[in-house]
Design an enzyme around this catalytic site. Structure first.
Site, PDB file in Angstrom:
ATOM      1  N   CYS A   2      25.938  10.610  12.406  1.00  0.00           N
ATOM      2  CA  CYS A   2      26.267  12.005  12.199  1.00  0.00           C
ATOM      3  C   CYS A   2      27.683  12.029  11.672  1.00  0.00           C
ATOM      4  O   CYS A   2      28.267  10.984  11.408  1.00  0.00           O
ATOM      5  CB  CYS A   2      26.220  12.772  13.502  1.00  0.00           C
ATOM      6  SG  CYS A   2      27.642  12.419  14.506  1.00  0.00           S
ATOM      7  N   ARG A  27      25.325  12.852   6.338  1.00  0.00           N
ATOM      8  CA  ARG A  27      25.203  11.916   7.464  1.00  0.00           C
ATOM      9  C   ARG A  27      24.319  12.448   8.586  1.00  0.00           C
ATOM     10  O   ARG A  27      23.983  11.717   9.517  1.00  0.00           O
ATOM     11  CB  ARG A  27      26.580  11.587   8.037  1.00  0.00           C
ATOM     12  CG  ARG A  27      27.533  10.937   7.064  1.00  0.00           C
ATOM     13  CD  ARG A  27      28.902  10.817   7.692  1.00  0.00           C
ATOM     14  NE  ARG A  27      28.864  10.023   8.890  1.00  0.00           N
ATOM     15  CZ  ARG A  27      29.022   8.707   8.933  1.00  0.00           C
ATOM     16  NH1 ARG A  27      29.258   8.048   7.815  1.00  0.00           N
ATOM     17  NH2 ARG A  27      28.970   8.062  10.065  1.00  0.00           N
ATOM     18  N   TRP A  75      22.794  14.409  13.918  1.00  0.00           N
ATOM     19  CA  TRP A  75      21.513  13.772  13.626  1.00  0.00           C
ATOM     20  C   TRP A  75      21.017  13.313  14.990  1.00  0.00           C
ATOM     21  O   TRP A  75      21.401  12.275  15.504  1.00  0.00           O
ATOM     22  CB  TRP A  75      21.700  12.593  12.672  1.00  0.00           C
ATOM     23  CG  TRP A  75      20.412  11.917  12.338  1.00  0.00           C
ATOM     24  CD1 TRP A  75      19.903  10.784  12.915  1.00  0.00           C
ATOM     25  CD2 TRP A  75      19.449  12.326  11.371  1.00  0.00           C
ATOM     26  NE1 TRP A  75      18.698  10.481  12.360  1.00  0.00           N
ATOM     27  CE2 TRP A  75      18.386  11.398  11.408  1.00  0.00           C
ATOM     28  CE3 TRP A  75      19.369  13.392  10.483  1.00  0.00           C
ATOM     29  CZ2 TRP A  75      17.267  11.500  10.587  1.00  0.00           C
ATOM     30  CZ3 TRP A  75      18.253  13.485   9.659  1.00  0.00           C
ATOM     31  CH2 TRP A  75      17.225  12.550   9.719  1.00  0.00           C
ATOM     32  N   ASN A 101      29.592  10.627  17.808  1.00  0.00           N
ATOM     33  CA  ASN A 101      28.663  10.020  16.866  1.00  0.00           C
ATOM     34  C   ASN A 101      28.218   8.687  17.460  1.00  0.00           C
ATOM     35  O   ASN A 101      29.059   7.852  17.778  1.00  0.00           O
ATOM     36  CB  ASN A 101      29.385   9.815  15.527  1.00  0.00           C
ATOM     37  CG  ASN A 101      28.641   8.905  14.570  1.00  0.00           C
ATOM     38  OD1 ASN A 101      29.238   8.272  13.729  1.00  0.00           O
ATOM     39  ND2 ASN A 101      27.334   8.847  14.683  1.00  0.00           N
ATOM     40  N   GLY A 102      26.898   8.518  17.646  1.00  0.00           N
ATOM     41  CA  GLY A 102      26.398   7.250  18.173  1.00  0.00           C
ATOM     42  C   GLY A 102      25.422   7.471  19.312  1.00  0.00           C
ATOM     43  O   GLY A 102      24.854   8.549  19.464  1.00  0.00           O
ATOM     44  N   GLU A 481       4.397  -3.950   0.549  1.00  0.00           N
ATOM     45  CA  GLU A 481       5.597  -3.106   0.558  1.00  0.00           C
ATOM     46  C   GLU A 481       6.533  -3.494  -0.593  1.00  0.00           C
ATOM     47  O   GLU A 481       7.149  -2.632  -1.219  1.00  0.00           O
ATOM     48  CB  GLU A 481       6.303  -3.213   1.924  1.00  0.00           C
ATOM     49  CG  GLU A 481       7.659  -2.546   2.032  1.00  0.00           C
ATOM     50  CD  GLU A 481       7.676  -1.038   1.784  1.00  0.00           C
ATOM     51  OE1 GLU A 481       6.601  -0.434   1.623  1.00  0.00           O
ATOM     52  OE2 GLU A 481       8.770  -0.469   1.721  1.00  0.00           O
ATOM     53  N   LYS A 485       7.734  -0.830  -3.414  1.00  0.00           N
ATOM     54  CA  LYS A 485       9.154  -0.546  -3.728  1.00  0.00           C
ATOM     55  C   LYS A 485       9.373  -0.659  -5.224  1.00  0.00           C
ATOM     56  O   LYS A 485      10.030   0.171  -5.837  1.00  0.00           O
ATOM     57  CB  LYS A 485      10.096  -1.536  -3.030  1.00  0.00           C
ATOM     58  CG  LYS A 485      10.476  -1.304  -1.604  1.00  0.00           C
ATOM     59  CD  LYS A 485      11.370  -0.145  -1.316  1.00  0.00           C
ATOM     60  CE  LYS A 485      10.615   1.108  -1.101  1.00  0.00           C
ATOM     61  NZ  LYS A 485       9.975   1.427   0.107  1.00  0.00           N
ATOM     62  N   GLU A 488       7.722   2.317  -7.028  1.00  0.00           N
ATOM     63  CA  GLU A 488       8.348   3.616  -6.714  1.00  0.00           C
ATOM     64  C   GLU A 488       9.636   3.856  -7.490  1.00  0.00           C
ATOM     65  O   GLU A 488       9.856   4.946  -7.983  1.00  0.00           O
ATOM     66  CB  GLU A 488       8.715   3.664  -5.219  1.00  0.00           C
ATOM     67  CG  GLU A 488       7.605   3.993  -4.287  1.00  0.00           C
ATOM     68  CD  GLU A 488       8.086   4.016  -2.837  1.00  0.00           C
ATOM     69  OE1 GLU A 488       7.662   4.907  -2.101  1.00  0.00           O
ATOM     70  OE2 GLU A 488       8.879   3.138  -2.417  1.00  0.00           O
ATOM     71  N   HIS A 504     -11.339 -13.906  -6.547  1.00  0.00           N
ATOM     72  CA  HIS A 504     -12.596 -13.152  -6.491  1.00  0.00           C
ATOM     73  C   HIS A 504     -12.571 -11.949  -7.414  1.00  0.00           C
ATOM     74  O   HIS A 504     -13.490 -11.148  -7.422  1.00  0.00           O
ATOM     75  CB  HIS A 504     -12.857 -12.665  -5.055  1.00  0.00           C
ATOM     76  CG  HIS A 504     -13.052 -13.793  -4.096  1.00  0.00           C
ATOM     77  ND1 HIS A 504     -14.141 -14.610  -4.119  1.00  0.00           N
ATOM     78  CD2 HIS A 504     -12.257 -14.254  -3.094  1.00  0.00           C
ATOM     79  CE1 HIS A 504     -14.030 -15.527  -3.166  1.00  0.00           C
ATOM     80  NE2 HIS A 504     -12.880 -15.332  -2.532  1.00  0.00           N
ATOM     81  N   LYS A 603      11.071  13.140  -0.404  1.00  0.00           N
ATOM     82  CA  LYS A 603      11.385  12.356   0.790  1.00  0.00           C
ATOM     83  C   LYS A 603      10.377  12.596   1.905  1.00  0.00           C
ATOM     84  O   LYS A 603       9.924  11.672   2.554  1.00  0.00           O
ATOM     85  CB  LYS A 603      12.802  12.718   1.260  1.00  0.00           C
ATOM     86  CG  LYS A 603      13.288  11.896   2.439  1.00  0.00           C
ATOM     87  CD  LYS A 603      13.642  10.488   2.010  1.00  0.00           C
ATOM     88  CE  LYS A 603      13.879   9.560   3.173  1.00  0.00           C
ATOM     89  NZ  LYS A 603      13.597   8.165   2.814  1.00  0.00           N
TER      90      LYS A 603
HETATM   91  N1  GLU Z   1      23.471  10.705  20.490  1.00  0.00           N
HETATM   92  C1  GLU Z   1      24.094  11.966  20.183  1.00  0.00           C
HETATM   93  C2  GLU Z   1      23.086  13.105  20.193  1.00  0.00           C
HETATM   94  O1  GLU Z   1      21.896  12.911  20.094  1.00  0.00           O
HETATM   95  C3  GLU Z   1      24.848  11.932  18.883  1.00  0.00           C
HETATM   96  C4  GLU Z   1      23.962  11.801  17.705  1.00  0.00           C
HETATM   97  C5  GLU Z   1      24.723  11.772  16.405  1.00  0.00           C
HETATM   98  O2  GLU Z   1      25.369  10.748  16.136  1.00  0.00           O
HETATM   99  O3  GLU Z   1      24.592  12.779  15.673  1.00  0.00           O
HETATM  100  O4  GLU Z   1      23.473  14.215  20.304  1.00  0.00           O
END
Ligand code: GLU
Length: 608
Positions: A2, A27, A75, A101-102, A481, A485, A488, A504, A603
């Site tokens: 994020c 992001r 995210w 973030n994480g 795959e 790729k 595509e 065959h 997408k």
């Molecule tokens: N793990 C956190 C959440 O789900 C942060 C996710 C992110 O990096 O956006 O809110």
């Protein structure tokens, strides 16, 4: 993944935060929020959807007053993308706000501990433990409270923290997630990447793993986990915004190919505890698993090919028959499915219309459902009995790369987990497989490092009118795959064939100079595939073999070699696909194609 931003200075913070968040929107974009310190404490504004919604809600930030603030575009990994789960998160006493973030891997234990101590939780996120820990450890110094908090956290984080007691100060911390400080005059910033900073300053300090910083309007101090000041040099930002979004890569697809070792690690790490695989989000008991007599994997496109590779791992380890069905076919096939069927649904977006329809049909027939998706809170995740997220972060390029390899990773995790529950694999073999699984990120990195000859090979292939990709079993799944790729993004026709099947049917199409990519990463079948290589060479083919470094027999037969590090054949797809992704990428580049947005593709395919 994020985006996070922070500002402290003399100007109004909210409009700056919003403009930074817009730059970081690529992001993560399921929800967003800001927290600003004003005369009456911290004001938090957050909302689901795009940054535009937050701009509308706050009159482009003008409705939120204050000169120090933090912002987040999310995210989701833990908890659906809702207003409540959006960041920033506030402490119970309202004095602290956090953006993150994480993933905090040990959030469940910490949450339990904090609840026992009387803290209340508003959201379902892993992040919220951070802000309560900061409140708990705060004894007059935000710096100390954040250091103590960080020492309790496992996983990945870039954190930005505010406190009403120190209203012009931001504390940030970094571990396995990017964080950059922007140095201004009388004002300073932080952000997940330089895109959010370049409009304000070209002077940046890159935080290293395990470092913290205390940011005030006229000073920035970086320190380590003991509190000792670290001398950092200031770097000049030379990228323009577009290049910065792509992390310096020319295309998102290339960036995402390179991110795969980290993405696979993010999918694996929280689920492997010592010698155990822990799937918190999978609730089937041993008895329920024993009641399953058939697994059906359904998906579309690359996810379908991930299923084709996953089938071999699940069948080999769990000894349960696995059928892999295209969702668009399964839904109309009057499938033979009942309560003894486990349906595994693969979808990056979790919104693929054909897959949703197939899933609904199988649910109606009584199947148990396990979704493997990337987007938290998506339709498929909500419909499934259980969901295992792939945690790949946002994938921007239309052609999937890290989406595919993280789906494979979760399938491997599931295969090993279920095999142990069912007692179908010898403990020694199981331990070896677990260690092979843990080595995937390293091996993928190694495959990337070895792929330096792909641009030159791509030059030779770019003018082909058609290519063949062959292999057996898992190697065939990889070939499928690899060919997809190529088609595509480069629009070069590529036919994927089970190596033994060529004779065959379409071997007549192998003529002088025809390039054939032969995937040979399965020791057991090596000699068989080599026979097929010899057959096509006899008809004039130019054979490009994907093989392990020391497989002399393959090396002896191939005209060109793509070497990959040795890995258990059951897990090889995640590694061997990497150079084929790069090959497709460079062929497309050679032909001047619009790599991130190939023609006629979208997408997330939300129509039938
Ligand atoms: N793990 C956190 C959440 O789900 C942060 C996710 C992110 O990096 O956006 O809110």
């Amino acid at each position: 993944m994020c985006g996070i931003v922070g500002y402290t200075g003399t100007q109004e913070a909210a409009p700056m935060l919003l403009s930074g968040l817009k730059r970081l929107e690529y992001r993560g974009y399921d929800s967003a929020g800001i927290a600003v310190i004003g005369d009456n404490g911290i004001t938090v504004e957050k909302t689901t959807g795009r940054i535009a919604n937050l701009c509308e809600k706050t009159d482009d930030g003008n409705a939120v007053k204050g000169v120090t603030g933090i912002g987040h575009t999310r995210w989701a990994t833990h908890g659906a993308p809702t207003d409540i789960n959006a960041h920033p998160h506030l402490s119970n006493d309202g004095r602290f706000a956090v953006v993150h973030n994480g993933i905090i891997e040990n959030y469940a234990e910490l949450r339990k501990e904090l609840i026992a101590k009387g803290y209340t939780f508003a959201s379902d996120t892993d992040t919220e433990v951070v802000v309560h820990l900061v409140e708990m450890y705060y004894k007059g110094s935000l710096k100390t409270a954040v250091m103590k908090t960080a020492s309790r956290l496992e996983g990945s984080y870039a954190l930005g923290i505010l406190c009403t007691e120190e209203p012009d100060t931001l504390i940030v911390a970094r571990e396995n997630s990017p964080l950059i400080l922007g140095i201004g005059i009388g004002e300073n910033f932080f952000a997940s990447d330089v895109t959010a900073l370049v409009s304000y300053t070209k002077n940046a300090v890159y935080l290293d793993e395990g470092e913290f910083a205390c940011i005030k309007p006229d000073s920035v101090t970086v320190f380590d986990c003991t509190g000792k000041t670290v001398d950092k040099s200031i770097s000049r930002i030379t990228w323009d915004v577009e290049a910065a979004e792509k992390g310096g890569y020319e295309h998102f697809m290339l960036k995402e190919i390179m991110e795969q070792p980290a993405a696979v690690k993010a999918a694996l790490a929280p689920r492997i505890r010592g010698e155990e695989i822990v799937l918190d989000d999978f609730s089937m008991t041993e008895e329920e698993l024993r009641n399953i007599n058939k697994i059906v994997i359904t998906a579309c496109g690359s996810a379908y090919y991930a299923g084709c590779a996953g089938k071999f791992a699940i069948e080999a380890l769990c000894r349960i028959p696995v059928e892999v069905e295209l969702a668009s076919e399964l839904r109309y096939s009057d499938p033979i499915i009942d309560e003894h069927t486990l349906l595994i649904i693969l979808s990056q977006s979790g919104e693929t219309a054909d897959t949703i329809a197939a899933m609904r049909e199988c649910k109606r027939l009584g199947a148990r459902t396990l979704a493997i998706v990337n987007v938290v809170g998506s339709t498929i995740a909500k419909l499934a009995d259980n969901t295992l997220y792939t945690w790949a972060g946002p994938e921007i390029a239309v052609a999937t790369t890290k989406g595919y390899t993280t789906q494979l990773t979760v399938l491997y995790l599931f295969a090993l987990y279920a095999a142990k529950k069912l007692g179908r694999v010898e403990p020694e073999r199981w331990s070896q497989l677990l260690s092979d699984l843990c080595s995937l990120p390293k091996k993928m990195q190694n495959a990337i490092d070895k792929a330096h000859s792909m641009p030159a090979l791509a030059k030779k292939l770019a003018h082909s009118d058609s290519l063949f990709f062959i292999g057996r079993n898992t190697d065939w799944a990889i070939a499928l795959e690899g060919a997809l790729k190529m088609k595509e993004i480069s629009y070069v026709h590529a036919e994927s064939y089970a190596a033994g099947e060529l004779k065959h049917g379409t071997i007549a199409l192998i003529d002088e100079g025809r390039s054939v990519v032969a995937v040979c990463c399965s020791g057991r079948l090596m000699d068989k595939t080599i026979s097929n290589i010899i057959e096509v060479k006899a008809r004039g083919a130019n054979v490009i073999a994907v093989a392990f470094q020391n497989d002399r027999k393959v090396v002896a037969q191939a005209d060109e070699l793509i070497l990959v590090p040795k890995i258990n054949p059951l897990l090889s797809a995640a590694v061997a696909i990497v150079p084929l992704q790069l090959l497709a990428y460079y062929v497309a580049k050679e032909k001047g194609c619009d790599i991130d947005k190939p023609k006629n593709l979208a997408k997330s395919v939300t129509v039938e």
